[in-house]
Design a protein around this motif. Structure first.
Motif, PDB file in Angstrom:
ATOM      1  N   LEU A 235       0.835  -1.199   0.000  1.00 12.45           N
ATOM      2  CA  LEU A 235       0.000   0.000   0.000  1.00 12.45           C
ATOM      3  C   LEU A 235       0.869   1.247   0.000  1.00 12.45           C
ATOM      4  O   LEU A 235       1.957   1.265   0.587  1.00 12.45           O
ATOM      5  N   ASP A 236       0.387   2.316  -0.621  1.00  7.82           N
ATOM      6  CA  ASP A 236       1.110   3.579  -0.544  1.00  7.82           C
ATOM      7  C   ASP A 236       0.823   4.216   0.813  1.00  7.82           C
ATOM      8  O   ASP A 236      -0.056   3.764   1.561  1.00  7.82           O
ATOM      9  N   PRO A 237       1.570   5.278   1.192  1.00  5.95           N
ATOM     10  CA  PRO A 237       1.388   5.866   2.524  1.00  5.95           C
ATOM     11  C   PRO A 237      -0.035   6.323   2.823  1.00  5.95           C
ATOM     12  O   PRO A 237      -0.515   6.185   3.950  1.00  5.95           O
ATOM     13  N   ILE A 238      -0.726   6.877   1.820  1.00  8.42           N
ATOM     14  CA  ILE A 238      -2.098   7.342   2.056  1.00  8.42           C
ATOM     15  C   ILE A 238      -3.019   6.155   2.346  1.00  8.42           C
ATOM     16  O   ILE A 238      -3.816   6.183   3.300  1.00  8.42           O
ATOM     17  N   ALA A 239      -2.925   5.115   1.551  1.00  9.12           N
ATOM     18  CA  ALA A 239      -3.757   3.934   1.754  1.00  9.12           C
ATOM     19  C   ALA A 239      -3.460   3.270   3.092  1.00  9.12           C
ATOM     20  O   ALA A 239      -4.369   2.789   3.787  1.00  9.12           O
ATOM     21  N   ALA A 240      -2.172   3.260   3.481  1.00 11.79           N
ATOM     22  CA  ALA A 240      -1.808   2.684   4.780  1.00 11.79           C
ATOM     23  C   ALA A 240      -2.424   3.491   5.920  1.00 11.79           C
ATOM     24  O   ALA A 240      -2.917   2.934   6.905  1.00 11.79           O
ATOM     25  N   GLY A 241      -2.418   4.817   5.782  1.00 11.95           N
ATOM     26  CA  GLY A 241      -3.037   5.659   6.797  1.00 11.95           C
ATOM     27  C   GLY A 241      -4.532   5.425   6.904  1.00 11.95           C
ATOM     28  O   GLY A 241      -5.091   5.357   8.004  1.00 11.95           O
ATOM     29  N   LEU A 242      -5.202   5.283   5.762  1.00 11.22           N
ATOM     30  CA  LEU A 242      -6.636   5.007   5.773  1.00 11.22           C
ATOM     31  C   LEU A 242      -6.929   3.648   6.398  1.00 11.22           C
ATOM     32  O   LEU A 242      -7.937   3.468   7.083  1.00 11.22           O
ATOM     33  N   TRP A 243      -6.048   2.673   6.173  1.00 12.77           N
ATOM     34  CA  TRP A 243      -6.227   1.335   6.724  1.00 12.77           C
ATOM     35  C   TRP A 243      -6.227   1.370   8.247  1.00 12.77           C
ATOM     36  O   TRP A 243      -6.943   0.617   8.909  1.00 12.77           O
ATOM     37  N   LEU A 244      -5.400   2.271   8.821  1.00 13.07           N
ATOM     38  CA  LEU A 244      -5.289   2.373  10.275  1.00 13.07           C
ATOM     39  C   LEU A 244      -6.384   3.242  10.893  1.00 13.07           C
ATOM     40  O   LEU A 244      -6.506   3.302  12.122  1.00 13.07           O
ATOM     41  N   LEU A 245      -7.164   3.922  10.059  1.00 12.02           N
ATOM     42  CA  LEU A 245      -8.124   4.897  10.564  1.00 12.02           C
ATOM     43  C   LEU A 245      -9.142   4.341  11.562  1.00 12.02           C
ATOM     44  O   LEU A 245      -9.456   5.010  12.549  1.00 12.02           O
ATOM     45  N   PRO A 246      -9.695   3.131  11.359  1.00 16.07           N
ATOM     46  CA  PRO A 246     -10.659   2.638  12.346  1.00 16.07           C
ATOM     47  C   PRO A 246     -10.096   2.566  13.765  1.00 16.07           C
ATOM     48  O   PRO A 246     -10.791   2.899  14.727  1.00 16.07           O
ATOM     49  N   VAL A 247      -8.855   2.133  13.901  1.00 20.95           N
ATOM     50  CA  VAL A 247      -8.249   2.061  15.237  1.00 20.95           C
ATOM     51  C   VAL A 247      -8.185   3.447  15.853  1.00 20.95           C
ATOM     52  O   VAL A 247      -8.632   3.684  16.981  1.00 20.95           O
ATOM     53  N   THR A 248      -7.614   4.396  15.100  1.00 13.43           N
ATOM     54  CA  THR A 248      -7.352   5.703  15.676  1.00 13.43           C
ATOM     55  C   THR A 248      -8.619   6.528  15.894  1.00 13.43           C
ATOM     56  O   THR A 248      -8.714   7.257  16.887  1.00 13.43           O
ATOM     57  N   VAL A 249      -9.589   6.410  15.005  1.00 12.66           N
ATOM     58  CA  VAL A 249     -10.834   7.157  15.190  1.00 12.66           C
ATOM     59  C   VAL A 249     -11.578   6.676  16.429  1.00 12.66           C
ATOM     60  O   VAL A 249     -12.110   7.477  17.210  1.00 12.66           O
ATOM     61  N   VAL A 250     -11.606   5.374  16.636  1.00  8.47           N
ATOM     62  CA  VAL A 250     -12.301   4.854  17.818  1.00  8.47           C
ATOM     63  C   VAL A 250     -11.581   5.266  19.101  1.00  8.47           C
ATOM     64  O   VAL A 250     -12.223   5.523  20.127  1.00  8.47           O
ATOM     65  N   VAL A 251     -10.253   5.366  19.057  1.00  6.53           N
ATOM     66  CA  VAL A 251      -9.518   5.869  20.219  1.00  6.53           C
ATOM     67  C   VAL A 251      -9.952   7.297  20.534  1.00  6.53           C
ATOM     68  O   VAL A 251     -10.123   7.671  21.696  1.00  6.53           O
ATOM     69  N   VAL A 252     -10.148   8.118  19.485  1.00  7.68           N
ATOM     70  CA  VAL A 252     -10.609   9.496  19.682  1.00  7.68           C
ATOM     71  C   VAL A 252     -11.928   9.521  20.438  1.00  7.68           C
ATOM     72  O   VAL A 252     -12.122  10.311  21.370  1.00  7.68           O
ATOM     73  N   LEU A 253     -12.840   8.646  20.062  1.00 12.66           N
ATOM     74  CA  LEU A 253     -14.164   8.629  20.681  1.00 12.66           C
ATOM     75  C   LEU A 253     -14.147   7.998  22.064  1.00 12.66           C
ATOM     76  O   LEU A 253     -14.890   8.418  22.959  1.00 12.66           O
ATOM     77  N   SER A 254     -13.310   6.990  22.244  1.00 11.70           N
ATOM     78  CA  SER A 254     -13.336   6.262  23.512  1.00 11.70           C
ATOM     79  C   SER A 254     -12.535   6.931  24.619  1.00 11.70           C
ATOM     80  O   SER A 254     -12.750   6.632  25.798  1.00 11.70           O
ATOM     81  N   ALA A 255     -11.602   7.840  24.283  1.00 14.80           N
ATOM     82  CA  ALA A 255     -10.837   8.518  25.330  1.00 14.80           C
ATOM     83  C   ALA A 255     -11.732   9.389  26.222  1.00 14.80           C
ATOM     84  O   ALA A 255     -11.692   9.263  27.455  1.00 14.80           O
ATOM     85  N   PRO A 256     -12.576  10.277  25.660  1.00 17.56           N
ATOM     86  CA  PRO A 256     -13.521  10.993  26.526  1.00 17.56           C
ATOM     87  C   PRO A 256     -14.480  10.051  27.246  1.00 17.56           C
ATOM     88  O   PRO A 256     -14.883  10.303  28.391  1.00 17.56           O
ATOM     89  N   LEU A 257     -14.868   8.956  26.588  1.00 17.63           N
ATOM     90  CA  LEU A 257     -15.713   7.958  27.255  1.00 17.63           C
ATOM     91  C   LEU A 257     -14.998   7.382  28.466  1.00 17.63           C
ATOM     92  O   LEU A 257     -15.603   7.192  29.528  1.00 17.63           O
ATOM     93  N   GLY A 258     -13.692   7.102  28.303  1.00 17.37           N
ATOM     94  CA  GLY A 258     -12.917   6.600  29.435  1.00 17.37           C
ATOM     95  C   GLY A 258     -12.895   7.595  30.578  1.00 17.37           C
ATOM     96  O   GLY A 258     -13.001   7.215  31.757  1.00 17.37           O
ATOM     97  N   GLY A 259     -12.764   8.902  30.248  1.00 15.67           N
ATOM     98  CA  GLY A 259     -12.797   9.917  31.300  1.00 15.67           C
ATOM     99  C   GLY A 259     -14.140   9.970  32.006  1.00 15.67           C
ATOM    100  O   GLY A 259     -14.217  10.083  33.235  1.00 15.67           O
ATOM    101  N   ALA A 260     -15.239   9.862  31.239  1.00 14.98           N
ATOM    102  CA  ALA A 260     -16.577   9.881  31.837  1.00 14.98           C
ATOM    103  C   ALA A 260     -16.819   8.649  32.700  1.00 14.98           C
ATOM    104  O   ALA A 260     -17.413   8.734  33.796  1.00 14.98           O
ATOM    105  N   LEU A 261     -16.354   7.486  32.244  1.00 14.16           N
ATOM    106  CA  LEU A 261     -16.523   6.261  33.030  1.00 14.16           C
ATOM    107  C   LEU A 261     -15.715   6.318  34.327  1.00 14.16           C
ATOM    108  O   LEU A 261     -16.180   5.867  35.382  1.00 14.16           O
ATOM    109  N   ALA A 262     -14.487   6.894  34.244  1.00 17.53           N
ATOM    110  CA  ALA A 262     -13.679   7.029  35.461  1.00 17.53           C
ATOM    111  C   ALA A 262     -14.332   7.996  36.439  1.00 17.53           C
ATOM    112  O   ALA A 262     -14.280   7.798  37.663  1.00 17.53           O
ATOM    113  N   ALA A 263     -14.963   9.048  35.920  1.00 18.77           N
ATOM    114  CA  ALA A 263     -15.654   9.998  36.790  1.00 18.77           C
ATOM    115  C   ALA A 263     -16.863   9.352  37.458  1.00 18.77           C
ATOM    116  O   ALA A 263     -17.182   9.656  38.611  1.00 18.77           O
TER     117      ALA A 263
END
Length: 447
Positions: A245-273
């Motif tokens: 894969l070229d660099p752009i395609a490789a970045g898109l391939w990893l997107l599901p992992v990183t996008v879900v981390v974006v959403l789950s980090a505030p969730l982790g803060g709310a759950l800890a609270a």
């Protein structure tokens, strides 16, 4: 809103959002640089002729320098001013990033990456300490979640931004992008963030580790990043060198992992609270382990949708576990030692990352070379005269072994997390004798 430490009241900012924005931008710069370098790694290797060992050193030189400088930087921040140290780190990080674009050899890259790590060491502990000083205890968990979400957003953007930059302008552009971010962060910090420091007292790491739960939080952070850094390092080599894969395609391939981390980090803060950090940490680690095991099934034809379940589970667990681990350290430490506590969190992060890349690299080398004894296969490359199918099988055998080891390490983290005290951590343990914290009225923050 105020509360007391051993000697005086500590005031919290009436407008802490500006502090959160400033430190989030600084953290985003570091996060963007980390994942962007992962995508740029194969191109750096081709341009400079770096071996697997050379690529590991370009990555780990930064992590090692950062880890070694964090505790001194945390002490300096607590004693002489957290905002001043944060600004020094931000400006230095941007300047060194520009110098890296001029490097032409592996040795120069390693040296400049180490210098960049020292600047990062000044930036990171002060950032979390400024957050601790800006927010009262009942709002700190959510603030940490937002900070973690911003860092995760930069991690999510890193592969895409890096893919575009590498493909259009070369790997040097990945570092050059840090300059405008550093400039904006500097201006915002000067305009809105108050200075804070600890007045008097001796700040010792041993004293900090005796605070409730802090040592456990540090161990959990090490185990989290051991697996995450190691997996991403080899996953990028798989995507670009095995899958082609070229660099752009490789970045898109990893997107599901990183996008879900974006959403789950505030969730982790709310759950800890809501529940305290123990349950979010346990279940976060369990989810990460399940996701890691899913990546043991990769082959040369694995598509984006095939890996999607493992990616989503891994991202969800990572965001929750990392924020819970951070809260155990930051929420359990005395306010007067905020910079040192932040340094501890970052030391654990970098040591975990270095250990993951090095140890899982050994696992990769051992397993891949059992199939085909050539160094090139450990990067997913096909040695001259070798059968491509056998070379790729050798790499995938090593990759499966690294993912399995990472899953075991993460399960160990879930076991350790059981020892976290149930409920929310005590927000303000007593500091060392004669230790105080004070916040002046600079910028937009007030006592």
């Amino acid at each position: 809103m105020t509360y007391s430490d051993s000697s005086q009241k500590v005031g919290f900012s009436r407008n802490p959002g500006w502090t959160l924005l400033a430190v989030s931008l600084g953290g985003a710069m570091v996060g963007l640089d980390g994942t962007a370098l992962t995508i740029a790694g194969p191109e750096i290797g081709k341009d400079t002729g770096a071996s697997l060992s050379g690529l590991q050193w370009i990555t780990t030189a930064y992590l090692l320098a950062l880890a070694l400088a964090l505790f001194p930087a945390g002490r300096i921040a607590d004693r002489y001013g957290r905002r001043a140290v944060f600004l020094t780190g931000v400006i230095g990080f941007g300047a060194v990033s520009v110098l890296i674009t001029m490097a032409s050899t592996v040795a120069m890259l390693i040296a400049l990456r180490a210098l960049q790590g020292i600047c990062g060491a000044m930036l990171q502990p002060a950032a979390l300490a400024l957050l601790r000083m800006a927010f009262p205890p009942h709002r700190l968990e959510l603030a940490l979640g937002v900070w973690g979400g911003a860092s995760a957003a930069s991690i999510a953007a890193g592969p895409i931004v890096a893919g575009l930059l590498v493909q259009w302008s070369g790997w040097q552009a990945v570092f050059l992008v840090n300059a405008p971010i550093a400039g904006l962060t500097t201006l915002l910090t000067l305009a809105t963030v108050a200075e804070s420091r600890s007045a008097g007292g001796r700040l010792r790491v041993t004293s900090l580790l005796r605070a409730p739960g802090v040592a456990i939080g540090a161990v959990l952070t090490v185990l989290s990043y051991f697996s995450l850094f190691g997996l991403l390092f080899f996953l990028t080599l798989y995507l670009q060198n095995v899958r082609g894969l070229d660099p752009i395609a490789a970045g898109l391939w990893l997107l599901p992992v990183t996008v879900v981390v974006v959403l789950s980090a505030p969730l982790g803060g709310a759950l800890a609270a809501r529940f305290g950090p123990r349950r979010p940490a346990i279940w976060g680690f369990v989810l990460v382990s399940v996701g890691m095991l899913g990546f043991t099934l990769l082959d040369v034809d694995t598509g984006w949708t095939d890996a999607l379940p493992a990616s989503l589970v891994l991202g969800l667990g990572t965001g929750i576990a990392l924020i819970a681990s951070t809260q155990v350290i930051i929420g359990g430490s005395p306010v007067a030692m905020s910079g040192l506590a932040s340094a501890l969190q970052q030391v654990a992060t970098q040591l975990g990352g270095v250990a993951g890349i090095v140890v899982l690299g050994v696992v990769m080398s051992w397993r891949a070379k059992e199939v085909l004894p050539d160094e090139a296969v450990t990067q997913g490359l096909v040695p001259v005269g070798a059968d491509p199918g056998k070379a790729h099988f050798a790499f995938l055998s090593g990759f499966a072994a690294t993912a399995a080891v990472a899953a075991v390490v993460v399960i160990a983290g879930a076991v350790v997390a059981v020892r976290i005290r149930s409920g929310r951590p005590v927000p303000e343990p007593a500091g060392p004798p004669h230790s105080t914290s004070d916040v002046d009225g600079e910028g937009g923050n007030q006592q």
